[in-house]
Design a protein around this motif. Structure first.
Motif, PDB file in Angstrom:
ATOM      1  N   GLU A 143       0.840  -1.203   0.000  1.00 55.70           N
ATOM      2  CA  GLU A 143       0.000   0.000   0.000  1.00 55.70           C
ATOM      3  C   GLU A 143       0.875   1.253   0.000  1.00 55.70           C
ATOM      4  OE1 GLU A 143      -3.601   2.215   2.461  1.00 55.70           O
ATOM      5  OE2 GLU A 143      -2.648   0.429   3.321  1.00 55.70           O
ATOM      6  N   PRO A 144       0.977   1.957  -1.144  1.00 60.31           N
ATOM      7  CA  PRO A 144       1.726   3.216  -1.177  1.00 60.31           C
ATOM      8  C   PRO A 144       1.105   4.233  -0.223  1.00 60.31           C
ATOM      9  CG  PRO A 144       1.294   2.422  -3.404  1.00 60.31           C
ATOM     10  CD  PRO A 144       0.453   1.603  -2.475  1.00 60.31           C
ATOM     11  N   MET A 145       1.941   5.114   0.304  1.00 54.46           N
ATOM     12  CA  MET A 145       1.497   6.076   1.306  1.00 54.46           C
ATOM     13  C   MET A 145       1.257   7.454   0.685  1.00 54.46           C
ATOM     14  SD  MET A 145       1.242   3.964   3.610  1.00 54.46           S
ATOM     15  CE  MET A 145       0.767   5.061   4.942  1.00 54.46           C
ATOM     16  N   ALA A 146       0.937   8.430   1.534  1.00 57.16           N
ATOM     17  CA  ALA A 146       0.543   9.753   1.042  1.00 57.16           C
ATOM     18  C   ALA A 146       1.732  10.635   0.652  1.00 57.16           C
ATOM     19  CB  ALA A 146      -0.302  10.464   2.104  1.00 57.16           C
ATOM     20  N   GLY A 147       2.958  10.185   0.935  1.00 53.35           N
ATOM     21  CA  GLY A 147       4.136  10.949   0.523  1.00 53.35           C
ATOM     22  C   GLY A 147       4.758  11.793   1.613  1.00 53.35           C
ATOM     23  N   GLN A 148       4.210  11.705   2.818  1.00 54.77           N
ATOM     24  CA  GLN A 148       4.765  12.487   3.912  1.00 54.77           C
ATOM     25  C   GLN A 148       6.123  11.931   4.350  1.00 54.77           C
ATOM     26  OE1 GLN A 148       2.328  10.292   3.951  1.00 54.77           O
ATOM     27  NE2 GLN A 148       1.762   9.572   5.998  1.00 54.77           N
ATOM     28  N   GLY A 149       6.969  12.810   4.870  1.00 53.25           N
ATOM     29  CA  GLY A 149       8.263  12.358   5.371  1.00 53.25           C
ATOM     30  C   GLY A 149       9.124  11.735   4.292  1.00 53.25           C
ATOM     31  N   ARG A 150       9.755  10.606   4.607  1.00 56.33           N
ATOM     32  CA  ARG A 150      10.665   9.949   3.670  1.00 56.33           C
ATOM     33  C   ARG A 150      10.100   8.592   3.243  1.00 56.33           C
ATOM     34  NH1 ARG A 150      16.546  10.003   4.895  1.00 56.33           N
ATOM     35  NH2 ARG A 150      16.488   9.743   2.641  1.00 56.33           N
ATOM     36  N   CYS A 153       7.422   4.763  -0.942  1.00 61.72           N
ATOM     37  CA  CYS A 153       6.502   4.550  -2.058  1.00 61.72           C
ATOM     38  C   CYS A 153       5.248   5.380  -1.822  1.00 61.72           C
ATOM     39  CB  CYS A 153       6.157   3.061  -2.144  1.00 61.72           C
ATOM     40  SG  CYS A 153       5.253   2.601  -3.616  1.00 61.72           S
ATOM     41  N   ALA A 154       4.979   6.333  -2.724  1.00 62.30           N
ATOM     42  CA  ALA A 154       3.787   7.179  -2.609  1.00 62.30           C
ATOM     43  C   ALA A 154       3.025   7.190  -3.934  1.00 62.30           C
ATOM     44  CB  ALA A 154       4.177   8.592  -2.180  1.00 62.30           C
ATOM     45  N   THR A 155       3.664   7.634  -5.016  1.00 59.78           N
ATOM     46  CA  THR A 155       3.002   7.619  -6.317  1.00 59.78           C
ATOM     47  C   THR A 155       2.979   6.195  -6.871  1.00 59.78           C
ATOM     48  OG1 THR A 155       5.036   7.958  -7.599  1.00 59.78           O
ATOM     49  CG2 THR A 155       3.897   9.943  -6.777  1.00 59.78           C
ATOM     50  N   VAL A 156       2.110   5.946  -7.827  1.00 61.57           N
ATOM     51  CA  VAL A 156       2.061   4.606  -8.408  1.00 61.57           C
ATOM     52  C   VAL A 156       3.363   4.294  -9.146  1.00 61.57           C
ATOM     53  CG1 VAL A 156      -0.455   4.562  -8.559  1.00 61.57           C
ATOM     54  CG2 VAL A 156       0.864   5.387 -10.502  1.00 61.57           C
ATOM     55  N   GLY A 173       1.290  -8.116  -4.411  1.00 66.00           N
ATOM     56  CA  GLY A 173       0.222  -7.391  -5.079  1.00 66.00           C
ATOM     57  C   GLY A 173       0.208  -5.937  -4.645  1.00 66.00           C
ATOM     58  N   VAL A 174      -0.845  -5.225  -5.011  1.00 61.76           N
ATOM     59  CA  VAL A 174      -0.958  -3.795  -4.709  1.00 61.76           C
ATOM     60  C   VAL A 174      -2.325  -3.501  -4.110  1.00 61.76           C
ATOM     61  CG1 VAL A 174      -1.075  -1.471  -5.710  1.00 61.76           C
ATOM     62  CG2 VAL A 174       0.656  -3.102  -6.525  1.00 61.76           C
ATOM     63  N   CYS A 175      -2.320  -2.663  -3.072  1.00 61.15           N
ATOM     64  CA  CYS A 175      -3.535  -2.068  -2.537  1.00 61.15           C
ATOM     65  C   CYS A 175      -3.437  -0.568  -2.788  1.00 61.15           C
ATOM     66  CB  CYS A 175      -3.675  -2.356  -1.045  1.00 61.15           C
ATOM     67  SG  CYS A 175      -5.024  -1.436  -0.258  1.00 61.15           S
ATOM     68  N   LEU A 176      -4.348  -0.030  -3.579  1.00 61.63           N
ATOM     69  CA  LEU A 176      -4.341   1.401  -3.902  1.00 61.63           C
ATOM     70  C   LEU A 176      -5.322   2.129  -2.995  1.00 61.63           C
ATOM     71  CD1 LEU A 176      -3.321   3.646  -5.885  1.00 61.63           C
ATOM     72  CD2 LEU A 176      -5.415   3.214  -7.184  1.00 61.63           C
ATOM     73  N   ASP A 177      -4.800   3.058  -2.196  1.00 61.27           N
ATOM     74  CA  ASP A 177      -5.654   3.904  -1.358  1.00 61.27           C
ATOM     75  C   ASP A 177      -5.886   5.214  -2.100  1.00 61.27           C
ATOM     76  OD1 ASP A 177      -6.349   5.995   0.617  1.00 61.27           O
ATOM     77  OD2 ASP A 177      -6.026   4.414   2.095  1.00 61.27           O
ATOM     78  N   THR A 178      -7.151   5.533  -2.383  1.00 59.35           N
ATOM     79  CA  THR A 178      -7.447   6.723  -3.187  1.00 59.35           C
ATOM     80  C   THR A 178      -7.054   8.013  -2.480  1.00 59.35           C
ATOM     81  OG1 THR A 178      -9.736   6.652  -2.369  1.00 59.35           O
ATOM     82  CG2 THR A 178      -9.294   5.634  -4.523  1.00 59.35           C
ATOM     83  N   CYS A 179      -7.212   8.067  -1.158  1.00 56.65           N
ATOM     84  CA  CYS A 179      -6.787   9.259  -0.417  1.00 56.65           C
ATOM     85  C   CYS A 179      -5.274   9.417  -0.487  1.00 56.65           C
ATOM     86  CB  CYS A 179      -7.252   9.174   1.037  1.00 56.65           C
ATOM     87  SG  CYS A 179      -6.686  10.547   2.080  1.00 56.65           S
ATOM     88  N   HIS A 180      -4.539   8.323  -0.285  1.00 61.14           N
ATOM     89  CA  HIS A 180      -3.080   8.371  -0.362  1.00 61.14           C
ATOM     90  C   HIS A 180      -2.626   8.830  -1.750  1.00 61.14           C
ATOM     91  CE1 HIS A 180      -2.600   5.118   3.016  1.00 61.14           C
ATOM     92  NE2 HIS A 180      -3.238   6.201   3.420  1.00 61.14           N
ATOM     93  N   ALA A 181      -3.207   8.232  -2.785  1.00 63.83           N
ATOM     94  CA  ALA A 181      -2.804   8.570  -4.157  1.00 63.83           C
ATOM     95  C   ALA A 181      -3.057  10.048  -4.451  1.00 63.83           C
ATOM     96  CB  ALA A 181      -3.569   7.694  -5.155  1.00 63.83           C
TER      97      ALA A 181
END
Length: 277
Positions: A143-150, A153-156, A173-181
């Protein structure tokens, strides 16, 4: 015919993993569920109840497990790395016991070390865990994260090197969180935003999208802030979720709501997504 997306949510399991979880699922109208199998904010592990495990496994309810929030394979702290390995190995076994389809794990942060060193650790510690999963076992969903800190993985697009570090293992596999993306900079609210995001995901991780965390965002695109909002009440809006369910990359992929509010709000979000479907 395009397969339909199951729509559900993260459920509370008070009273037993199956007893409480299935009761909550019924109240919110869930067609699938996501659960914790141990304390998500601590390292303590739960052995589980074999009777509850069997009840959930035999219920036919599609289930996913969300791993502990503390897991971080990019951490420079040896104790965190060791605990992360222990927790994910345990969570995968518990997921198999309840017949879960996948285990969601956050992709982690480099904290105060180099990205290169952090990714080396991801390979060293996570790849062997993937090798331990039997062919019929649950997938491990990144699950990519929202991009905070370091965050690693944030963007796809970040999923490309992350999966490469794991040798594109078939159980990854991948779990895509729409808020994170959205927070990471994918403008899902733009007219073509969903298509561009899912097309990009297909480029780097074809066939690997197994679960979508369907959450609106309290903050604007690119904010790098992970604050979920109810469907249609945030900066993403309702329409992009309809676009998402019509894109071939998301065909048949379950949507799990993790939005704020009590039971009735969760039910409203699930009902809205069903209407958009």
């Amino acid at each position: 015919m395009t397969p339909s997306n199951l729509i559900g949510g993260h459920v509370f399991v008070a009273g037993g993993l199956a007893t409480g979880g299935l009761r909550h699922a019924s109240k919110i109208g869930a067609e699938m569920i996501q659960v914790f199998v141990s304390n998500p904010r601590g390292w303590a592990l739960s052995a589980g109840d074999p009777a509850e495990d069997a009840k959930l496994r035999e219920s036919g309810m599609p289930a996913f497990v969300h791993a502990n929030y503390l897991v971080n394979f990019g951490s420079p702290t040896e104790a965190t790395l060791e605990s992360s390995v222990t927790v994910i190995r345990h969570t995968l076994r518990r997921a198999a016991a309840i017949g879960a389809l996948g285990v969601v794990v956050h992709t982690g942060s480099a904290v105060n070390q180099s990205r290169e060193e952090a990714m080396r650790q991801v390979r060293e510690h996570l790849l062997p865990l993937l090798d331990e999963i039997p062919d019929d076992g649950p997938d491990l969903l990144l699950e990519p994260m929202a991009g905070q800190g370091r965050m690693l993985c944030a963007t796809v697009q970040d999923l490309g090197p992350y999966l490469e570090a794991l040798d594109f293992h078939p159980k990854a596999g991948v779990c895509l969180d729409t808020c994170h993306a959205f927070a990471a900079g994918h403008d899902l609210a733009a007219p073509d935003g969903v298509r561009l995001t899912l097309d990009a995901l297909h480029e780097v991780a074809p066939g690997r999208l197994k679960l979508i965390h369907a959450n609106d965002s309290k903050d604007a695109c690119g904010s790098k802030r992970d604050r979920h909002e109810n469907i249609g009440a945030g900066h993403i809006g309702a329409r992009p979720f309809a676009d998402l369910m019509r894109h071939p990359v998301a065909a048949g992929v379950p949507l799990c709501v993790e939005t704020p509010g009590k039971e009735e709000k969760l039910r409203e979000d699930i009902e809205l997504l069903k209407k958009l479907r």
